[in-house]
Design a protein around this motif. Structure first.
Motif, PDB file in Angstrom:
ATOM      1  N   TRP A  16       0.582  -1.102  -0.029  1.00  0.00           N
ATOM      2  CA  TRP A  16       0.372   0.358   0.028  1.00  0.00           C
ATOM      3  C   TRP A  16       0.824   0.951  -0.135  1.00  0.00           C
ATOM      4  N   VAL A  17       1.853   1.555   0.599  1.00  0.00           N
ATOM      5  CA  VAL A  17       2.158   2.698   0.766  1.00  0.00           C
ATOM      6  C   VAL A  17       3.537   2.828  -0.950  1.00  0.00           C
ATOM      7  N   THR A  18       3.728   1.478  -1.394  1.00  0.00           N
ATOM      8  CA  THR A  18       4.461   2.067  -2.733  1.00  0.00           C
ATOM      9  C   THR A  18       3.441   2.996  -3.833  1.00  0.00           C
ATOM     10  N   TYR A  19       2.507   2.309  -3.728  1.00  0.00           N
ATOM     11  CA  TYR A  19       0.750   2.417  -4.157  1.00  0.00           C
ATOM     12  C   TYR A  19       0.572   4.131  -4.037  1.00  0.00           C
ATOM     13  N   THR A  20       0.562   4.324  -2.706  1.00  0.00           N
ATOM     14  CA  THR A  20       0.422   5.448  -2.128  1.00  0.00           C
ATOM     15  C   THR A  20       1.244   6.496  -2.229  1.00  0.00           C
ATOM     16  N   LEU A  21       2.272   6.190  -2.723  1.00  0.00           N
ATOM     17  CA  LEU A  21       3.648   7.021  -3.199  1.00  0.00           C
ATOM     18  C   LEU A  21       3.444   7.271  -4.678  1.00  0.00           C
ATOM     19  N   ILE A  22       3.523   6.400  -5.461  1.00  0.00           N
ATOM     20  CA  ILE A  22       3.590   6.436  -6.582  1.00  0.00           C
ATOM     21  C   ILE A  22       1.864   7.566  -7.210  1.00  0.00           C
ATOM     22  N   VAL A  23       0.484   7.421  -6.690  1.00  0.00           N
ATOM     23  CA  VAL A  23      -0.031   7.772  -6.606  1.00  0.00           C
ATOM     24  C   VAL A  23       0.173   9.777  -7.024  1.00  0.00           C
ATOM     25  N   ALA A  24       0.281   9.702  -5.259  1.00  0.00           N
ATOM     26  CA  ALA A  24       1.075  10.868  -4.365  1.00  0.00           C
ATOM     27  C   ALA A  24       1.807  11.744  -5.750  1.00  0.00           C
ATOM     28  N   ASN A  25       2.632  11.147  -6.581  1.00  0.00           N
ATOM     29  CA  ASN A  25       4.297  11.650  -7.263  1.00  0.00           C
ATOM     30  C   ASN A  25       3.313  12.140  -8.643  1.00  0.00           C
ATOM     31  N   PHE A  26       2.148  11.246  -8.954  1.00  0.00           N
ATOM     32  CA  PHE A  26       1.376  11.979 -10.032  1.00  0.00           C
ATOM     33  C   PHE A  26       0.834  12.474  -9.610  1.00  0.00           C
ATOM     34  N   LEU A  27      -0.551  12.687  -8.681  1.00  0.00           N
ATOM     35  CA  LEU A  27      -0.966  14.095  -8.085  1.00  0.00           C
ATOM     36  C   LEU A  27      -0.480  15.288  -7.918  1.00  0.00           C
ATOM     37  N   VAL A  28       0.743  15.134  -7.553  1.00  0.00           N
ATOM     38  CA  VAL A  28       1.626  16.791  -7.309  1.00  0.00           C
ATOM     39  C   VAL A  28       2.026  16.654  -8.672  1.00  0.00           C
ATOM     40  N   PHE A  29       2.623  16.031  -9.715  1.00  0.00           N
ATOM     41  CA  PHE A  29       2.919  16.198 -10.731  1.00  0.00           C
ATOM     42  C   PHE A  29       1.931  16.987 -11.705  1.00  0.00           C
ATOM     43  N   VAL A  30       0.439  16.295 -11.327  1.00  0.00           N
ATOM     44  CA  VAL A  30      -0.039  17.086 -12.523  1.00  0.00           C
ATOM     45  C   VAL A  30      -0.788  18.370 -11.792  1.00  0.00           C
ATOM     46  N   ASP A  96       7.945  32.372   5.027  1.00  0.00           N
ATOM     47  CA  ASP A  96       9.106  31.246   5.634  1.00  0.00           C
ATOM     48  C   ASP A  96       9.110  30.268   4.956  1.00  0.00           C
ATOM     49  N   LYS A  97      10.215  30.009   5.455  1.00  0.00           N
ATOM     50  CA  LYS A  97      10.358  28.223   4.408  1.00  0.00           C
ATOM     51  C   LYS A  97      11.284  27.265   5.492  1.00  0.00           C
ATOM     52  N   SER A  98      10.775  26.687   5.437  1.00  0.00           N
ATOM     53  CA  SER A  98      12.246  25.525   6.228  1.00  0.00           C
ATOM     54  C   SER A  98      12.894  24.431   5.670  1.00  0.00           C
ATOM     55  N   PRO A  99      14.298  25.121   5.652  1.00  0.00           N
ATOM     56  CA  PRO A  99      15.200  24.031   4.055  1.00  0.00           C
ATOM     57  C   PRO A  99      14.495  22.128   4.592  1.00  0.00           C
ATOM     58  N   GLU A 100      14.724  22.202   6.282  1.00  0.00           N
ATOM     59  CA  GLU A 100      14.443  20.828   6.337  1.00  0.00           C
ATOM     60  C   GLU A 100      13.453  19.943   5.796  1.00  0.00           C
ATOM     61  N   LEU A 101      12.267  20.638   5.837  1.00  0.00           N
ATOM     62  CA  LEU A 101      10.943  20.477   4.877  1.00  0.00           C
ATOM     63  C   LEU A 101      10.907  20.869   3.969  1.00  0.00           C
ATOM     64  N   SER A 102      11.791  21.079   2.843  1.00  0.00           N
ATOM     65  CA  SER A 102      11.689  21.528   2.164  1.00  0.00           C
ATOM     66  C   SER A 102      12.036  19.877   0.966  1.00  0.00           C
ATOM     67  N   VAL A 103      13.260  19.613   1.734  1.00  0.00           N
ATOM     68  CA  VAL A 103      13.761  18.478   1.315  1.00  0.00           C
ATOM     69  C   VAL A 103      12.210  16.680   0.835  1.00  0.00           C
ATOM     70  N   LEU A 104      11.795  17.639   1.962  1.00  0.00           N
ATOM     71  CA  LEU A 104      10.811  15.980   1.876  1.00  0.00           C
ATOM     72  C   LEU A 104       9.822  16.682   0.655  1.00  0.00           C
ATOM     73  N   THR A 105       9.207  18.104   0.755  1.00  0.00           N
ATOM     74  CA  THR A 105       8.361  18.168  -0.597  1.00  0.00           C
ATOM     75  C   THR A 105       8.923  17.976  -1.522  1.00  0.00           C
ATOM     76  N   ALA A 106      10.522  18.204  -1.714  1.00  0.00           N
ATOM     77  CA  ALA A 106      10.815  18.147  -3.358  1.00  0.00           C
ATOM     78  C   ALA A 106      10.790  16.634  -4.047  1.00  0.00           C
ATOM     79  N   MET A 107      10.820  15.603  -2.163  1.00  0.00           N
ATOM     80  CA  MET A 107      10.869  13.972  -3.192  1.00  0.00           C
ATOM     81  C   MET A 107       9.472  13.948  -4.235  1.00  0.00           C
ATOM     82  N   PHE A 108       8.629  14.662  -3.624  1.00  0.00           N
ATOM     83  CA  PHE A 108       7.307  14.931  -4.490  1.00  0.00           C
ATOM     84  C   PHE A 108       7.602  15.544  -5.616  1.00  0.00           C
ATOM     85  N   LEU A 109       7.980  16.096  -6.450  1.00  0.00           N
ATOM     86  CA  LEU A 109       8.724  16.844  -7.634  1.00  0.00           C
ATOM     87  C   LEU A 109       9.201  16.589  -8.299  1.00  0.00           C
TER      88      LEU A 109
END
Length: 272
Positions: A16-30, A96-109
């Motif tokens: 389920w985690v693998t499937y969720t990650l794939i769907v999340a990446n596609f949604l963020v991209f779109v 305001d931007k958290s550099p540490e949190l930006s690593v997480l958001t960048a994983m889906f871009l």
């Protein structure tokens, strides 16, 4: 470079985690602002400025990761007219931007369809078995840790870079490293470009070992003319992190079944 299409390595449960990650990446991209026109090559200036500002806000930037401070001027997303004509407006950051949190958001871009599809193909093929071995929660943490190691590994070697770092490649490289440790003898169907695409069934250690070797060579700037456009070092760091984290799980991992008479993961039918 071979293209993996399927592995002969069944799982016990639903990843389920693998499937969720794939769907999340596609949604963020779109739904990434301004990206559709940029990918299609017909983006107007307003879309490009909006996309540039979005990346600056949510992508990981090596300078920010290491020095933990925002630049004084960033793209605002607006279009202005200067001495050299229309262009993107630069001004003080309005957020305001958290550099540490930006690593997480960048994983889906992701910057293109090719970038996204390549990453998701590898995650689809190899992520399910690693998740099956680790469990859903541990796999989620593992994926994030490898993504962070990849981003910071690249940043340490490029501390002066202000270019946005995007993509799930560091995390997925960690998945590949773990798969290599846990299932080195699993068979993987690949397409080999040789005049035409030839289908071959190869051991995972050859497929993933050669992939890692190419990334290591490219990360040194050898064999590629534009090494700066792809964060190969993030792939190397994530891959090594995945290997190290998965190593304690290797003794208890059952070997994959040895395929016999299988075509692309399905039992071949015998002629009557």
């Amino acid at each position: 470079m071979v293209i993996p299409v399927h592995d002969v390595n069944p799982v016990r449960g639903t990843p389920w985690v693998t499937y969720t990650l794939i769907v999340a990446n596609f949604l963020v991209f779109v739904f990434t602002p301004g990206l559709a026109g940029s990918v299609a090559g017909d983006a107007n200036l307003a879309e490009l400025c909006h996309y540039e500002a979005f990346l600056d806000h949510y992508a990981a930037v090596p300078q920010e990761l290491l020095h933990h401070r925002m630049p004084r001027l960033v793209p605002t997303g607006d279009v202005g007219v200067g001495p050299q004509g229309p262009g993107c407006v630069i001004g003080p950051p309005g957020y305001d931007k958290s550099p540490e949190l930006s690593v997480l958001t960048a994983m889906f871009l992701h910057g293109s369809w090719l970038h996204l599809l390549g990453n998701m193909l590898f995650l689809w093929i190899f992520g399910n078995n690693v998740e099956d071995r680790m469990g859903h929660i541990r796999f989620t943490l593992f994926y994030l840790v490898c993504g962070y190691v990849g981003a910071y590994g690249f940043a340490l070697a490029n501390s002066d870079s202000a270019d946005p770092l995007v993509g799930a490649s560091g995390a997925i490289a960690g998945v590949l490293g773990a798969y290599l440790v846990l299932f080195p003898r699993a068979r993987v169907w690949v397409l080999v470009p040789f005049l035409i695409f030839l289908p071959l069934r190869l051991p995972a250690w050859i497929v993933l070992g050669s992939w890692f070797g190419i990334q290591a060579v490219y990360s040194s700037g050898q064999g590629v003319s534009q090494a700066g456009t792809v964060a190969y070092l993030a792939h190397v760091a994530g891959f090594l992190a995945g290997m190290l984290i998965a190593w304690p799980l290797k003794p208890g991992t059952p070997p994959p079944p040895e395929p016999r008479g299988i075509l692309f993961g399905r039992q071949a039918r015998r002629a009557p």
